[in-house]
Write a protein that holds these residues in place. Structure first.
Motif, PDB file in Angstrom:
ATOM      1  N   PRO A 157      -5.706  10.770  -2.815  1.00 25.39           N
ATOM      2  CA  PRO A 157      -4.862   9.433  -3.283  1.00 25.39           C
ATOM      3  C   PRO A 157      -5.676   8.280  -3.504  1.00 25.39           C
ATOM      4  O   PRO A 157      -6.499   8.268  -2.731  1.00 25.39           O
ATOM      5  CB  PRO A 157      -3.802   9.465  -2.284  1.00 25.39           C
ATOM      6  CG  PRO A 157      -3.671  10.686  -1.527  1.00 25.39           C
ATOM      7  CD  PRO A 157      -5.069  11.216  -1.685  1.00 25.39           C
ATOM      8  N   TYR A 158      -5.085   7.403  -4.142  1.00 17.84           N
ATOM      9  CA  TYR A 158      -5.708   6.128  -4.412  1.00 17.84           C
ATOM     10  C   TYR A 158      -5.164   5.116  -3.168  1.00 17.84           C
ATOM     11  O   TYR A 158      -5.854   4.407  -2.697  1.00 17.84           O
ATOM     12  CB  TYR A 158      -5.564   5.443  -5.654  1.00 17.84           C
ATOM     13  CG  TYR A 158      -6.061   4.058  -5.927  1.00 17.84           C
ATOM     14  CD1 TYR A 158      -7.344   3.462  -5.630  1.00 17.84           C
ATOM     15  CD2 TYR A 158      -5.445   3.119  -6.973  1.00 17.84           C
ATOM     16  CE1 TYR A 158      -7.718   2.394  -5.894  1.00 17.84           C
ATOM     17  CE2 TYR A 158      -5.759   1.971  -7.200  1.00 17.84           C
ATOM     18  CZ  TYR A 158      -6.900   1.663  -6.763  1.00 17.84           C
ATOM     19  OH  TYR A 158      -7.322   0.375  -6.984  1.00 17.84           O
ATOM     20  N   GLN A 159      -3.855   5.130  -3.321  1.00 14.71           N
ATOM     21  CA  GLN A 159      -3.009   4.020  -2.471  1.00 14.71           C
ATOM     22  C   GLN A 159      -2.130   5.210  -1.415  1.00 14.71           C
ATOM     23  O   GLN A 159      -1.478   6.068  -2.015  1.00 14.71           O
ATOM     24  CB  GLN A 159      -2.415   2.868  -3.097  1.00 14.71           C
ATOM     25  CG  GLN A 159      -3.277   2.108  -3.617  1.00 14.71           C
ATOM     26  CD  GLN A 159      -2.542   0.715  -4.224  1.00 14.71           C
ATOM     27  OE1 GLN A 159      -1.549   1.181  -5.015  1.00 14.71           O
ATOM     28  NE2 GLN A 159      -3.430  -0.330  -4.119  1.00 14.71           N
ATOM     29  N   TYR A 160      -2.005   4.785  -0.219  1.00 12.23           N
ATOM     30  CA  TYR A 160      -0.901   5.479   0.354  1.00 12.23           C
ATOM     31  C   TYR A 160       0.438   4.709   0.631  1.00 12.23           C
ATOM     32  O   TYR A 160       0.500   3.350   0.818  1.00 12.23           O
ATOM     33  CB  TYR A 160      -1.384   5.730   1.815  1.00 12.23           C
ATOM     34  CG  TYR A 160      -2.951   6.891   1.731  1.00 12.23           C
ATOM     35  CD1 TYR A 160      -2.738   7.706   1.556  1.00 12.23           C
ATOM     36  CD2 TYR A 160      -3.882   5.953   1.737  1.00 12.23           C
ATOM     37  CE1 TYR A 160      -4.118   8.583   1.631  1.00 12.23           C
ATOM     38  CE2 TYR A 160      -5.228   6.567   1.659  1.00 12.23           C
ATOM     39  CZ  TYR A 160      -5.192   8.070   1.416  1.00 12.23           C
ATOM     40  OH  TYR A 160      -6.327   8.469   1.325  1.00 12.23           O
ATOM     41  N   GLY A 161       1.367   5.612   0.855  1.00  4.24           N
ATOM     42  CA  GLY A 161       2.756   4.652   0.993  1.00  4.24           C
ATOM     43  C   GLY A 161       3.857   5.474   0.436  1.00  4.24           C
ATOM     44  O   GLY A 161       3.800   6.957   0.386  1.00  4.24           O
ATOM     45  N   GLY A 162       4.978   5.012   0.098  1.00  6.16           N
ATOM     46  CA  GLY A 162       6.200   5.892  -0.382  1.00  6.16           C
ATOM     47  C   GLY A 162       5.768   6.461  -1.372  1.00  6.16           C
ATOM     48  O   GLY A 162       4.918   6.240  -2.206  1.00  6.16           O
ATOM     49  N   GLU A 163       6.622   7.325  -1.784  1.00  3.25           N
ATOM     50  CA  GLU A 163       6.734   8.120  -3.011  1.00  3.25           C
ATOM     51  C   GLU A 163       5.765   9.118  -3.339  1.00  3.25           C
ATOM     52  O   GLU A 163       5.920   9.995  -4.254  1.00  3.25           O
ATOM     53  CB  GLU A 163       6.618   7.033  -4.312  1.00  3.25           C
ATOM     54  CG  GLU A 163       7.772   6.338  -4.653  1.00  3.25           C
ATOM     55  CD  GLU A 163       9.064   7.275  -5.229  1.00  3.25           C
ATOM     56  OE1 GLU A 163       8.780   7.687  -6.161  1.00  3.25           O
ATOM     57  OE2 GLU A 163       9.906   7.437  -4.468  1.00  3.25           O
ATOM     58  N   ALA A 211       2.326  15.223 -16.445  1.00  2.00           N
ATOM     59  CA  ALA A 211       1.776  15.226 -15.178  1.00  2.00           C
ATOM     60  C   ALA A 211       0.437  14.492 -15.130  1.00  2.00           C
ATOM     61  O   ALA A 211      -0.040  14.053 -14.037  1.00  2.00           O
ATOM     62  CB  ALA A 211       1.739  16.669 -14.243  1.00  2.00           C
ATOM     63  N   GLU A 212      -0.362  14.436 -16.425  1.00  2.00           N
ATOM     64  CA  GLU A 212      -1.656  13.888 -16.350  1.00  2.00           C
ATOM     65  C   GLU A 212      -1.541  12.493 -16.761  1.00  2.00           C
ATOM     66  O   GLU A 212      -2.690  12.071 -17.008  1.00  2.00           O
ATOM     67  CB  GLU A 212      -2.498  14.837 -17.370  1.00  2.00           C
ATOM     68  CG  GLU A 212      -2.483  16.295 -17.223  1.00  2.00           C
ATOM     69  CD  GLU A 212      -3.518  17.010 -18.231  1.00  2.00           C
ATOM     70  OE1 GLU A 212      -4.248  17.890 -17.763  1.00  2.00           O
ATOM     71  OE2 GLU A 212      -3.047  16.845 -19.235  1.00  2.00           O
ATOM     72  N   VAL A 213      -0.353  12.221 -17.153  1.00  2.00           N
ATOM     73  CA  VAL A 213      -0.147  10.688 -17.167  1.00  2.00           C
ATOM     74  C   VAL A 213       0.124   9.720 -15.925  1.00  2.00           C
ATOM     75  O   VAL A 213       1.335   9.965 -15.458  1.00  2.00           O
ATOM     76  CB  VAL A 213       0.782  10.559 -18.368  1.00  2.00           C
ATOM     77  CG1 VAL A 213       1.189   8.915 -18.586  1.00  2.00           C
ATOM     78  CG2 VAL A 213       0.236  11.096 -19.513  1.00  2.00           C
ATOM     79  N   ILE A 214      -0.647   8.934 -15.504  1.00  2.00           N
ATOM     80  CA  ILE A 214      -0.330   8.298 -14.240  1.00  2.00           C
ATOM     81  C   ILE A 214       0.062   6.578 -14.589  1.00  2.00           C
ATOM     82  O   ILE A 214      -0.919   6.207 -15.515  1.00  2.00           O
ATOM     83  CB  ILE A 214      -1.743   8.054 -13.261  1.00  2.00           C
ATOM     84  CG1 ILE A 214      -2.138   9.453 -13.351  1.00  2.00           C
ATOM     85  CG2 ILE A 214      -1.094   7.537 -12.002  1.00  2.00           C
ATOM     86  CD1 ILE A 214      -1.455  10.467 -12.391  1.00  2.00           C
ATOM     87  N   PHE A 215       1.017   6.128 -14.180  1.00  2.00           N
ATOM     88  CA  PHE A 215       1.294   4.940 -14.537  1.00  2.00           C
ATOM     89  C   PHE A 215       0.431   4.019 -13.744  1.00  2.00           C
ATOM     90  O   PHE A 215       0.442   4.248 -12.410  1.00  2.00           O
ATOM     91  CB  PHE A 215       2.710   4.484 -14.596  1.00  2.00           C
ATOM     92  CG  PHE A 215       3.541   5.100 -15.583  1.00  2.00           C
ATOM     93  CD1 PHE A 215       3.303   4.620 -16.998  1.00  2.00           C
ATOM     94  CD2 PHE A 215       4.585   5.809 -15.453  1.00  2.00           C
ATOM     95  CE1 PHE A 215       3.900   5.144 -18.019  1.00  2.00           C
ATOM     96  CE2 PHE A 215       5.189   6.180 -16.419  1.00  2.00           C
ATOM     97  CZ  PHE A 215       5.022   5.733 -17.790  1.00  2.00           C
ATOM     98  N   ALA A 256       1.873   5.197  -5.658  1.00  2.00           N
ATOM     99  CA  ALA A 256       2.360   4.956  -4.235  1.00  2.00           C
ATOM    100  C   ALA A 256       3.199   3.679  -4.290  1.00  2.00           C
ATOM    101  O   ALA A 256       3.001   2.553  -5.150  1.00  2.00           O
ATOM    102  CB  ALA A 256       1.323   4.636  -3.146  1.00  2.00           C
ATOM    103  N   GLY A 257       4.340   3.629  -3.872  1.00  2.00           N
ATOM    104  CA  GLY A 257       5.265   2.443  -3.758  1.00  2.00           C
ATOM    105  C   GLY A 257       6.037   2.261  -4.979  1.00  2.00           C
ATOM    106  O   GLY A 257       5.939   3.095  -5.896  1.00  2.00           O
ATOM    107  N   THR A 258       6.833   1.340  -5.117  1.00  2.00           N
ATOM    108  CA  THR A 258       7.956   1.170  -6.200  1.00  2.00           C
ATOM    109  C   THR A 258       6.938   0.767  -7.223  1.00  2.00           C
ATOM    110  O   THR A 258       6.071  -0.369  -7.257  1.00  2.00           O
ATOM    111  CB  THR A 258       8.887   0.144  -6.019  1.00  2.00           C
ATOM    112  OG1 THR A 258       9.694   0.478  -4.415  1.00  2.00           O
ATOM    113  CG2 THR A 258       9.707  -0.239  -6.891  1.00  2.00           C
TER     114      THR A 258
END
Ligand code: PMP
Length: 414
Positions: free
Chosen positions: A248-254, A86-90, A275-277
Motif C-alpha cells: 500500500p501507499y498510505q495506511y488507514g481506514g478503508e 479494479a485497475e482504476v485507483i482514484f 486510504a482514508g475518506t
C-alpha cells in the motif's frame, strides 16, 4: 470549422465574463480547464442530496454516495479502456499517482545499479519522484533527449533503455511544446528489456483518445481538473498483477481487511490504494466530465483543437520576433503552443495579454531541465481546449501585436 463548437461555450459560465473590460479569452487550459454547468451542478447536487461517506454505511445516503462513486470509477475504466474497474485507483491527481508508483512499485523493484529512464521534456511531477527514488536507491536516472524538432528522440530512447532499466516513465503529451510521444513504441522498447512503462497522461487524456491496453502501459496517470473535473481528483491506472504485488501507499481506514494489534492485512483492489475518506464529490464530478467528453466524442475534441492549431500556429511562426518552440508542423501538436517574443520578458507578455483579457501562462512550466536544454529561462504558453474558437486564436494574435506596440518592439529590436 473551429467556430462550430461555439455551442459549448454556453455551458461554461466562467467564460461569459469580461476581464479588464475585454471578453475573457481563456488560453491557460494546460494549467487547468474550465468546468461546464453539468460538472458544477453534479457537485452541488451531490452535496445537497447525497453527501455521505462511501463504503461504510448501510443507510440510504451512504449507499447512494457509494453507487455514484463506484459508477464514476466504471466511467473512467471505459473511457481509458482499462480491463477492469479494479485497475482504476482514484488519486489527488497526476502528481499523486506518480508519487504512489515511485513509493511503492519503485521502492520494491529498483535497487542499486538499476536504471530509471525518463525524458528531458518531463514535468517536474514525472521527474522528481524518480530522481529522489534513484538517489535513495543509488540507481541511475537517465534522460532521453529530443530531436531538433523538440520531439522525444526514439533513437536515443533505444540507446538509453537497457537491460538494467527497471522503469521508463514518459509523458504522453508535453505540457510545454504540445508534442505527442510515441508512447506505445517506447513501451515496446521498455518491455523488450524487462522494464515497465509509466505514462504521464495529464496532457493527453483531456485531448486525445487514450487506450491503456493498446498502449500496453503498466501504469498511467492523469488529473481530473485538466479535463473539466474538479481539482483534487485524478486517476492511477495500473495492471492488476502489478497493483496486487505492490505494498500500500498510505495506511488507514478503508484500505484494510483485518487489523490486529501488531499486524494487518490489506483489502482488495482498488481500495487497497484508497486510504482514508476520498474525494467523493471530485470522483463523481470526473464521471460527469467524462460524460461531457463522450457526448462530444474524443475524436471530435481532437479534430477541433487540431483545426485551431492549424489556423494559429503558422500565423504565430510568421510573426516577426516570435519564436515558437517545438514543431512548427501543426499536425505534430496538441493544442499547447509555447513561444517567446524577442526582447520582451515572458512574464511581461502574459501581463500585457491580460490587459486584453487573454489568459496565458508564463514561466518554466514545471519543466526546468527542458528550459535549460532549450536555453530559455521562461516561455509564454497558450493552450486551447474544446470551448476555444477561432475568435480566441485571433485574440491571441492581436494581443501579440498590442504587446509588441506597448513595449515598442521596433525600438527593442533595433
Ligand atoms: N504532468 C504533466 C505533463 C502536467 O502537465 C501536469 C500538470 N501541469 C502534471 C503532470 C501534474 O498534474 P497535477 O498538478 O494535476 O498533479
Amino acid at each position: 470549422m473551429a467556430e462550430g463548437f461555439n455551442q459549448f461555450r454556453a455551458d461554461f459560465p466562467i467564460l461569459q465574463q469580461t476581464v479588464n473590460g475585454e471578453p475573457l479569452t481563456y488560453l491557460d487550459n494546460a494549467a487547468t480547464a474550465q468546468k461546464p454547468n453539468q460538472v458544477i451542478s453534479a457537485l452541488t447536487d451531490y452535496y445537497r442530496s447525497d453527501n455521505a461517506n462511501v463504503h461504510r454505511g448501510v443507510h440510504t445516503l451512504a449507499e447512494r454516495a457509494t453507487l455514484k462513486y463506484e459508477a464514476a470509477r466504471k466511467k473512467v475504466q471505459t473511457f481509458i479502456n482499462a480491463d477492469e474497474s479494479a485497475e482504476v485507483i482514484f488519486t489527488k491527481g497526476a502528481t499523486d499517482g506518480l508519487n504512489l508508483v515511485a513509493s511503492t512499485y519503485g521502492e520494491e523493484n529498483v535497487h542499486e545499479g538499476d536504471e530509471i529512464v525518463i525524458s528531458i521534456t518531463e514535468h517536474h511531477s514525472n521527474l522528481i519522484p524518480w530522481q529522489q527514488l534513484a538517489l535513495r536507491k543509488k540507481a541511475t536516472l537517465k534522460y532521453i533527449g529530443l530531436t531538433p524538432n523538440g520531439e522525444i528522440d526514439l533513437d536515443d530512447a533505444a540507446r538509453q533503455i537497457t537491460d538494467q532499466t527497471k522503469i521508463v516513465a514518459i509523458t504522453h503529451a508535453s505540457n510545454v511544446m504540445g508534442t505527442i510521444t510515441p508512447l506505445k513504441k517506447i513501451g515496446e522498447l521498455a518491455h523488450q528489456h524487462g522494464a515497465i512503462l509509466v505514462g504521464d497522461g495529464a496532457q493527453a487524456v483531456p485531448h486525445i483518445k487514450v487506450d491503456v491496453q493498446d498502449l500496453d502501459a503498466d501504469f498511467y496517470v492523469f488529473s481530473g481538473h485538466k479535463m473539466m473535473a474538479p481539482t483534487g481528483i485524478g486517476v492511477l491506472y495500473g495492471k492488476r498483477q502489478l497493483l496486487e504485488e505492490m505494498p500500500p501507499y498510505q495506511y488507514g481506514g478503508e484500505m484494510i481487511d483485518f487489523v490486529n494489534l501488531f499486524d494487518s492485512t490489506w483489502t482488495q483492489l482498488p481500495w487497497k490504494f484508497e486510504a482514508g475518506t476520498q474525494n467523493i464529490a471530485g470522483a463523481i464530478g470526473l464521471g460527469i466530465a467524462i460524460d461531457y467528453l463522450n457526448t462530444i466524442g474524443m475524436a471530435q475534441v481532437t479534430v477541433h483543437e487540431q483545426q485551431l492549431v492549424d489556423y494559429v500556429l503558422p500565423k504565430l511562426v510568421a510573426i516577426d520576433g516570435v519564436t515558437v518552440f517545438g514543431p512548427h508542423d501543426p499536425s505534430r501538436h496538441t493544442g499547447v503552443i509555447a513561444f517567446n517574443i524577442q526582447g520582451i520578458h515572458p512574464h511581461d507578455v502574459a501581463t500585457a495579454f491580460d490587459m486584453d483579457g487573454v489568459a496565458v501562462r508564463a514561466g518554466h512550466h514545471c519543466a526546468q531541465p527542458l528550459m535549460n536544454t532549450l536555453g530559455q529561462v521562461a516561455m509564454v504558453r497558450a493552450s486551447f481546449y474544446l470551448y476555444n474558437t477561432q475568435t480566441d486564436a485571433d485574440k491571441l494574435l492581436s494581443a501579440i501585436k498590442d504587446t509588441k506596440e506597448f513595449f515598442n518592439y521596433g525600438a527593442v529590436k533595433a
